[in-house]
Design a protein around this motif. Structure first.
Motif, PDB file in Angstrom:
ATOM      1  N   GLU B 302      10.782  -0.921 -13.987  1.00 51.77           N
ATOM      2  CA  GLU B 302      10.906   0.139 -12.983  1.00 51.77           C
ATOM      3  C   GLU B 302       9.738   0.101 -12.004  1.00 51.77           C
ATOM      4  O   GLU B 302       9.906   0.311 -10.806  1.00 51.77           O
ATOM      5  CB  GLU B 302      10.941   1.516 -13.665  1.00 51.77           C
ATOM      6  N   ALA B 303       8.546  -0.163 -12.549  1.00 50.13           N
ATOM      7  CA  ALA B 303       7.367  -0.224 -11.685  1.00 50.13           C
ATOM      8  C   ALA B 303       7.495  -1.386 -10.703  1.00 50.13           C
ATOM      9  O   ALA B 303       7.208  -1.248  -9.509  1.00 50.13           O
ATOM     10  CB  ALA B 303       6.105  -0.368 -12.522  1.00 50.13           C
ATOM     11  N   ALA B 304       7.983  -2.536 -11.217  1.00 44.30           N
ATOM     12  CA  ALA B 304       8.142  -3.693 -10.326  1.00 44.30           C
ATOM     13  C   ALA B 304       9.204  -3.399  -9.280  1.00 44.30           C
ATOM     14  O   ALA B 304       9.080  -3.799  -8.125  1.00 44.30           O
ATOM     15  CB  ALA B 304       8.531  -4.924 -11.132  1.00 44.30           C
ATOM     16  N   ARG B 305      10.238  -2.665  -9.693  1.00 44.86           N
ATOM     17  CA  ARG B 305      11.293  -2.351  -8.739  1.00 44.86           C
ATOM     18  C   ARG B 305      10.762  -1.477  -7.601  1.00 44.86           C
ATOM     19  O   ARG B 305      11.029  -1.749  -6.429  1.00 44.86           O
ATOM     20  CB  ARG B 305      12.454  -1.645  -9.434  1.00 44.86           C
ATOM     21  N   SER B 306       9.974  -0.431  -7.952  1.00 45.91           N
ATOM     22  CA  SER B 306       9.435   0.405  -6.861  1.00 45.91           C
ATOM     23  C   SER B 306       8.583  -0.440  -5.935  1.00 45.91           C
ATOM     24  O   SER B 306       8.635  -0.282  -4.718  1.00 45.91           O
ATOM     25  CB  SER B 306       8.534   1.543  -7.351  1.00 45.91           C
ATOM     26  N   THR B 307       7.789  -1.342  -6.539  1.00 45.37           N
ATOM     27  CA  THR B 307       6.909  -2.160  -5.716  1.00 45.37           C
ATOM     28  C   THR B 307       7.706  -3.049  -4.777  1.00 45.37           C
ATOM     29  O   THR B 307       7.420  -3.120  -3.584  1.00 45.37           O
ATOM     30  CB  THR B 307       6.025  -3.026  -6.621  1.00 45.37           C
ATOM     31  N   ALA B 308       8.731  -3.721  -5.336  1.00 46.87           N
ATOM     32  CA  ALA B 308       9.539  -4.608  -4.500  1.00 46.87           C
ATOM     33  C   ALA B 308      10.239  -3.794  -3.418  1.00 46.87           C
ATOM     34  O   ALA B 308      10.241  -4.182  -2.245  1.00 46.87           O
ATOM     35  CB  ALA B 308      10.563  -5.349  -5.352  1.00 46.87           C
ATOM     36  N   ASN B 309      10.811  -2.653  -3.794  1.00 51.59           N
ATOM     37  CA  ASN B 309      11.533  -1.845  -2.813  1.00 51.59           C
ATOM     38  C   ASN B 309      10.629  -1.434  -1.663  1.00 51.59           C
ATOM     39  O   ASN B 309      11.008  -1.527  -0.501  1.00 51.59           O
ATOM     40  CB  ASN B 309      12.106  -0.587  -3.473  1.00 51.59           C
ATOM     41  N   ILE B 310       9.432  -0.956  -2.012  1.00 53.53           N
ATOM     42  CA  ILE B 310       8.564  -0.472  -0.946  1.00 53.53           C
ATOM     43  C   ILE B 310       8.077  -1.623  -0.078  1.00 53.53           C
ATOM     44  O   ILE B 310       8.017  -1.512   1.143  1.00 53.53           O
ATOM     45  CB  ILE B 310       7.407   0.369  -1.528  1.00 53.53           C
ATOM     46  N   SER B 311       7.794  -2.785  -0.701  1.00 54.11           N
ATOM     47  CA  SER B 311       7.379  -3.930   0.107  1.00 54.11           C
ATOM     48  C   SER B 311       8.489  -4.345   1.059  1.00 54.11           C
ATOM     49  O   SER B 311       8.241  -4.623   2.239  1.00 54.11           O
ATOM     50  CB  SER B 311       7.026  -5.121  -0.782  1.00 54.11           C
ATOM     51  N   ILE B 312       9.722  -4.390   0.545  1.00 53.39           N
ATOM     52  CA  ILE B 312      10.854  -4.799   1.385  1.00 53.39           C
ATOM     53  C   ILE B 312      11.043  -3.797   2.515  1.00 53.39           C
ATOM     54  O   ILE B 312      11.218  -4.160   3.679  1.00 53.39           O
ATOM     55  CB  ILE B 312      12.143  -4.901   0.536  1.00 53.39           C
ATOM     56  N   LEU B 313      10.968  -2.521   2.158  1.00 50.39           N
ATOM     57  CA  LEU B 313      11.132  -1.466   3.158  1.00 50.39           C
ATOM     58  C   LEU B 313      10.104  -1.591   4.274  1.00 50.39           C
ATOM     59  O   LEU B 313      10.445  -1.579   5.461  1.00 50.39           O
ATOM     60  CB  LEU B 313      10.991  -0.114   2.438  1.00 50.39           C
ATOM     61  N   VAL B 314       8.847  -1.751   3.877  1.00 49.78           N
ATOM     62  CA  VAL B 314       7.781  -1.817   4.883  1.00 49.78           C
ATOM     63  C   VAL B 314       7.980  -3.019   5.795  1.00 49.78           C
ATOM     64  O   VAL B 314       7.887  -2.918   7.020  1.00 49.78           O
ATOM     65  CB  VAL B 314       6.405  -1.889   4.186  1.00 49.78           C
ATOM     66  N   MET B 315       8.305  -4.176   5.190  1.00 47.66           N
ATOM     67  CA  MET B 315       8.396  -5.375   6.013  1.00 47.66           C
ATOM     68  C   MET B 315       9.643  -5.363   6.883  1.00 47.66           C
ATOM     69  O   MET B 315       9.611  -5.839   8.015  1.00 47.66           O
ATOM     70  CB  MET B 315       8.356  -6.625   5.139  1.00 47.66           C
ATOM     71  N   THR B 316      10.753  -4.819   6.382  1.00 42.58           N
ATOM     72  CA  THR B 316      11.950  -4.730   7.228  1.00 42.58           C
ATOM     73  C   THR B 316      11.644  -3.877   8.454  1.00 42.58           C
ATOM     74  O   THR B 316      11.978  -4.231   9.585  1.00 42.58           O
ATOM     75  CB  THR B 316      13.121  -4.094   6.443  1.00 42.58           C
ATOM     76  N   LEU B 317      10.987  -2.736   8.191  1.00 41.35           N
ATOM     77  CA  LEU B 317      10.627  -1.859   9.307  1.00 41.35           C
ATOM     78  C   LEU B 317       9.687  -2.569  10.272  1.00 41.35           C
ATOM     79  O   LEU B 317       9.810  -2.425  11.485  1.00 41.35           O
ATOM     80  CB  LEU B 317       9.930  -0.616   8.772  1.00 41.35           C
ATOM     81  N   LEU B 318       8.765  -3.335   9.717  1.00 45.76           N
ATOM     82  CA  LEU B 318       7.786  -3.996  10.569  1.00 45.76           C
ATOM     83  C   LEU B 318       8.462  -5.052  11.444  1.00 45.76           C
ATOM     84  O   LEU B 318       8.199  -5.146  12.648  1.00 45.76           O
ATOM     85  CB  LEU B 318       6.706  -4.627   9.690  1.00 45.76           C
ATOM     86  N   PHE B 319       9.372  -5.848  10.843  1.00 48.68           N
ATOM     87  CA  PHE B 319      10.111  -6.842  11.627  1.00 48.68           C
ATOM     88  C   PHE B 319      10.873  -6.158  12.757  1.00 48.68           C
ATOM     89  O   PHE B 319      10.815  -6.558  13.916  1.00 48.68           O
ATOM     90  CB  PHE B 319      11.124  -7.595  10.749  1.00 48.68           C
ATOM     91  N   ALA B 320      11.615  -5.105  12.388  1.00 51.34           N
ATOM     92  CA  ALA B 320      12.481  -4.463  13.382  1.00 51.34           C
ATOM     93  C   ALA B 320      11.655  -3.760  14.451  1.00 51.34           C
ATOM     94  O   ALA B 320      11.950  -3.853  15.637  1.00 51.34           O
ATOM     95  CB  ALA B 320      13.414  -3.480  12.688  1.00 51.34           C
ATOM     96  N   SER B 321      10.584  -3.064  14.017  1.00 48.03           N
ATOM     97  CA  SER B 321       9.841  -2.293  15.003  1.00 48.03           C
ATOM     98  C   SER B 321       9.022  -3.199  15.911  1.00 48.03           C
ATOM     99  O   SER B 321       8.737  -2.832  17.046  1.00 48.03           O
ATOM    100  CB  SER B 321       8.947  -1.277  14.322  1.00 48.03           C
ATOM    101  N   SER B 322       8.670  -4.423  15.436  1.00 44.01           N
ATOM    102  CA  SER B 322       7.910  -5.282  16.348  1.00 44.01           C
ATOM    103  C   SER B 322       8.817  -5.777  17.473  1.00 44.01           C
ATOM    104  O   SER B 322       8.350  -5.992  18.591  1.00 44.01           O
ATOM    105  CB  SER B 322       7.235  -6.431  15.607  1.00 44.01           C
ATOM    106  N   PHE B 323      10.101  -5.939  17.187  1.00 46.15           N
ATOM    107  CA  PHE B 323      11.058  -6.267  18.249  1.00 46.15           C
ATOM    108  C   PHE B 323      11.152  -5.092  19.223  1.00 46.15           C
ATOM    109  O   PHE B 323      11.103  -5.269  20.451  1.00 46.15           O
ATOM    110  CB  PHE B 323      12.421  -6.581  17.626  1.00 46.15           C
ATOM    111  N   PHE B 324      11.258  -3.882  18.669  1.00 46.38           N
ATOM    112  CA  PHE B 324      11.362  -2.681  19.502  1.00 46.38           C
ATOM    113  C   PHE B 324      10.134  -2.534  20.393  1.00 46.38           C
ATOM    114  O   PHE B 324      10.248  -2.307  21.594  1.00 46.38           O
ATOM    115  CB  PHE B 324      11.523  -1.459  18.591  1.00 46.38           C
TER     116      PHE B 324
END
Lengths: 238, 469
Positions: B302-324
């Motif tokens: 569960e701990a690894a899952r939260s970590t992976a989820n938050i990392s994925i979330l942050v980087m997806t946002l970062l990719f998308a927002s850098s285009f914006f």
């Protein structure tokens, strides 16, 4: 601070609640029809099998990145202690590259699990069909085209990082001899991680196709095949 | 007559807000709007599509950014402490310790909120855990519902401010100020805020009878030696872990990501040790616990899952927002906004006031991630025009974090309020939760004004903790 001190049930309740905030559950379909609906369903299941697999790789990479980080600290400390450089540069590069692999291979998993937040001010009150219409329209007309654009521009970027020359030819089959080298001393080649960026976006696009299939199935009154009987609640990380 | 590109960039911003308000995924909204307006901009001849070729380089920059490498470590450290149940034990022990005071359980919530904020940095988890454990206790003891709920949402939200926090890491990355400096600058303001909360909770309980009654003797399940051991085993190690992590960053012994890695090891060790500590407690005569192995495979995955989820979330946002933000820059929106912000009048003061109002208003609807990725890239050119030094940037960023705290508990839509509502017992009215947040918002307002009036607080905090180079 319940009377009997820490009550193990509380952990379970908290976990369930956090799960509710973070995940959606899939209801098994009763029957799988033939024809177009059946094809869409099987296509979705196929894509999501890949998504699950790369998602699991991500979870494992969390621990690998941790162990490598720890190893990095230890070697750095020992290097300082014996006043001799060990293999610090490579390990450091490997660390961010594996972290890169963690989230790049998890991009599709993130789309499926809905880890990206939504503002559910109005969303929460919408019916599943209205949600499906909103997502379907924007996915098809804006988001998927974005991913196609991203894959197109990443294609030449990543492949030239892997050693493809500008006229499109590969000068040798031994790509590792010509792929992009790191500019840092002792750094690792950049080619593979650039290729992973391309792969990550392609995986993300496949999962978005699966999402579009889900929304079509919802609009065709087959929510059971779409696996979105319980729409995901937004995850808030703070 | 407004420039066509600038007009387009402003429309782009409005369309983005519209997309996220109808509930479309925030990261996808960034990318979708940016793509749409690159198309429109190209049609109208104000945007050259070849510019898009810089995107892969920007994305690669985000992938190879060593600042972001700190994210998975700190998230994993917090997730391990939380999933292994150590966070609960912490709350238990401090509650028993401070319970006999008037308003003591509320003060314990503040203390635990601060520690968990430092250890986990995740608001949702902190508010839910404290809401499940402390709210029923406080209600049973006869605490005023407004005080009980207010203290939980306010302390849980501290996770945004007290280092090492995810919010601060991302703000540092976007502002370009360095994690070390921002952590150091935010530490004393964070402790100041938590001190305000504790003083308020204790003060109002003493002044107004019935607000926060003391725990009656029969409620005190732990006393004497067992209580002392419980505090020694559940509280002290976590405090030491946090101090160790922060100290090693501040002293330059380790980079933030290295400290994070050691912090994860520390959290794993504590989770293992908890089992043996429990056995010692039982031998000392404790009856309130049931020793169990804490580091179960489920807790770890569960701990690894939260970590992976938050990392994925942050980087997806970062990719998308850098285009914006690339589109916003190319269409001329960034320059126009920077000119506007820099030309408000009043120089830096005017800019800070307008920026703070904007952050607060956006913060009511958006969460910190969106704000960090949308607003900071817009602020930076204005700050450069106005000549903000690194020190001033740190000060400004800390104020942003306090401001986001305030937005997060502002009724009726603050996110922390929703988290608490989801776990509150039925006798707690939503209106109480909303009213309860108000005094704490006032305290945050006071802190914000203090920080604005005395930038020296942040500077002092920074210089106190960062070793002279």
């Amino acid at each position: 601070m319940s009377e009997n001190g820490s009550d193990p049930d509380v952990t379970a309740v908290a976990e369930e609640l956090l799960e509710e905030f973070t995940r959606h559950r899939e209801a098994e379909p009763i029957d799988v029809p033939g024809g177009a609906k059946g094809f869409l369903y099987r296509l979705r299941i196929g894509i999501e099998a890949v998504t699950s697999a790369t998602g699991r790789v991500s979870l494992i990479l969390v621990w690998v990145v941790f162990l490598l980080g720890l190893f990095n600290v230890v070697t750095r400390y020992i290097a300082r202690f014996i006043q001799q450089d060990i293999i610090v540069g490579e390990i450091f590069d490997l660390q961010w590259m594996l972290f890169g692999a963690l989230f790049l291979l998890g991009l599709n998993y993130g789309v499926r699990e809905g880890v990206n937040p939504r503002i559910d001010f109005w969303w929460a009150a919408f019916s599943n069909k209205r949600k499906a219409v909103i997502d379907l329209v924007i996915h098809v007309f804006l988001f998927l085209p974005f991913l196609v654009m991203a894959i197109r521009i990443l294609w030449s970027y990543s492949l030239s990082g892997m050693g493809r020359s500008f006229d499109g030819s590969w000068s040798t089959w031994k790509v590792w001899e010509i792929w992009e080298q790191s500019t840092d001393a002792g750094g690792l080649p950049r080619g593979p991680i650039k290729l992973l960026m391309l792969i990550g976006f392609i995986l993300m696009a496949t999962q978005v196709v699966a999402e579009i299939i889900k929304q079509i199935l919802v609009l065709l009154d087959r929510e059971d095949l779409a696996g979105v009987a319980v729409y995901e609640a937004p995850l808030r990380v703070e | 007559m407004m420039d066509l590109g600038v007009a387009l960039s402003l429309i782009m911003f409005v369309v983005f807000l519209a997309l996220i308000l109808i509930g479309y995924n925030v990261a996808f909204s960034f990318a979708s709007t940016a793509l749409f307006f690159s198309f429109i901009g190209n049609l109208l001849g104000v945007f050259d599509p070849n510019t898009l070729n810089v995107l892969p380089g920007r994305w690669f920059g985000a992938v190879s950014d060593s600042t972001l490498l700190a994210v998975p470590f700190f998230v994993l450290m917090g997730a391990i402490l939380e999933r292994s149940g150590l966070a609960e034990r912490l709350l238990d022990a401090i509650g028993m310790l401070l319970g006999p005071l008037k308003g003591g359980v509320a003060a314990a919530v503040v203390l635990v909120g601060t520690l968990l904020a430092a250890a986990t940095g995740v608001v949702a988890a902190t508010v839910i855990v404290m809401g499940l454990l402390s709210l029923p206790t406080m209600i049973r003891l006869g605490y005023d519902h407004k005080l009980a709920t207010g203290v939980i949402v306010a302390s849980g939200t501290l996770a945004q401010l007290v280092p090492p926090s995810l919010v601060l890491i991302l703000l540092a990355q976007q502002m370009g100020v360095g994690i070390l400096g921002l952590f150091a600058g935010a530490l004393i303001p964070g402790l100041l805020l938590s001190g305000f909360y504790a003083l308020y909770a204790l003060g109002i309980s003493y002044l107004r009878p019935g607000y926060g009654p003391a725990m009656p003797p029969e409620e005190r399940a732990l006393t004497g030696k067992v209580l002392a051991l419980e505090v020694l085993f559940s509280v002290v190690p976590i405090i030491l872990l946090i101090i160790g992590v922060l100290f090693s960053i501040f002293q330059g012994i380790a980079t933030p990501s290295e400290s994070g890695a050691v912090g994860v090891l520390g959290a794993l060790t504590l989770a293992v040790l908890a089992f043996y500590f429990d056995k010692i407690l039982i031998r000392a005569g404790a009856t309130h616990i049931n020793p169990r192995w804490r580091l179960t495979p489920k807790a770890m995955s569960e701990a690894a899952r939260s970590t992976a989820n938050i990392s994925i979330l942050v980087m997806t946002l970062l990719f998308a927002s850098s285009f914006f933000s690339l589109m916003f820059l190319q269409l001329g929106g960034s320059d126009a906004t920077a000119d506007f912000l820099a030309g408000i009048g009043g120089g830096k003061t005017g800019f800070v006031i307008v920026a703070m109002i904007a952050v607060f208003l956006l913060g009511i609807n958006l969460e910190f991630l969106e704000i960090t990725f949308i607003v900071v890239p817009i602020f930076i050119p204005a700050m450069d025009t106005l000549g903000f030094t690194i020190q001033e940037k740190i000060w400004f960023t800390v104020m942003m974090a306090v401001n986001l705290n305030m937005a997060f508990i502002s009724p009726p839509v603050g996110f922390s309020l929703f988290y608490l509502q989801s776990v509150a017992p039925p006798e707690v009215k939503t209106a109480d939760i909303h009213k309860g947040a108000l005094p704490f918002m006032a305290l945050q307002g006071v802190a914000l004004i203090l920080l604005a009036a005395f930038p020296g607080i942040v500077e002092f905090s920074h210089d106190l903790f960062v070793a002279a180079k």
